[in-house]
Scaffold this motif. Structure first.
Motif: not given
Length: 84
Positions: A53-69
């Protein structure tokens, strides 16, 4: 929000939301602080950067204990004071 799925760090038992008035203030957790959330993090997934899209994007997913992402949109809503 995490009633019944979060476990005690000392004994491993499930924690539940309680409305009893017999608890002392030190027993109640009024907010999820950064240290509490850090204790709940199971893994952090950093995806490859996207520059399509012309600029940098970076996805970060955090997985929590017993909850998931949890979806980023839900976390943004909670951070902005909206309820789920």
């Amino acid at each position: 929000m995490f009633s019944g799925i979060v476990r005690c760090a000392d004994c491993g038992e499930k924690l539940y939301y309680c409305t009893s008035k017999n608890f002392e203030a030190r027993q109640d957790l009024d907010e999820l602080t950064p240290s509490v959330l850090n204790d709940m993090v199971k893994a952090v997934y950093v995806h490859a950067p996207d520059k399509s899209k012309g600029h940098r994007e970076q996805q970060i997913d955090i997985s929590y204990d017993l909850v998931g992402i949890l979806p980023a949109s839900l976390l943004n809503d909670l951070q902005n004071g909206e309820t789920a």
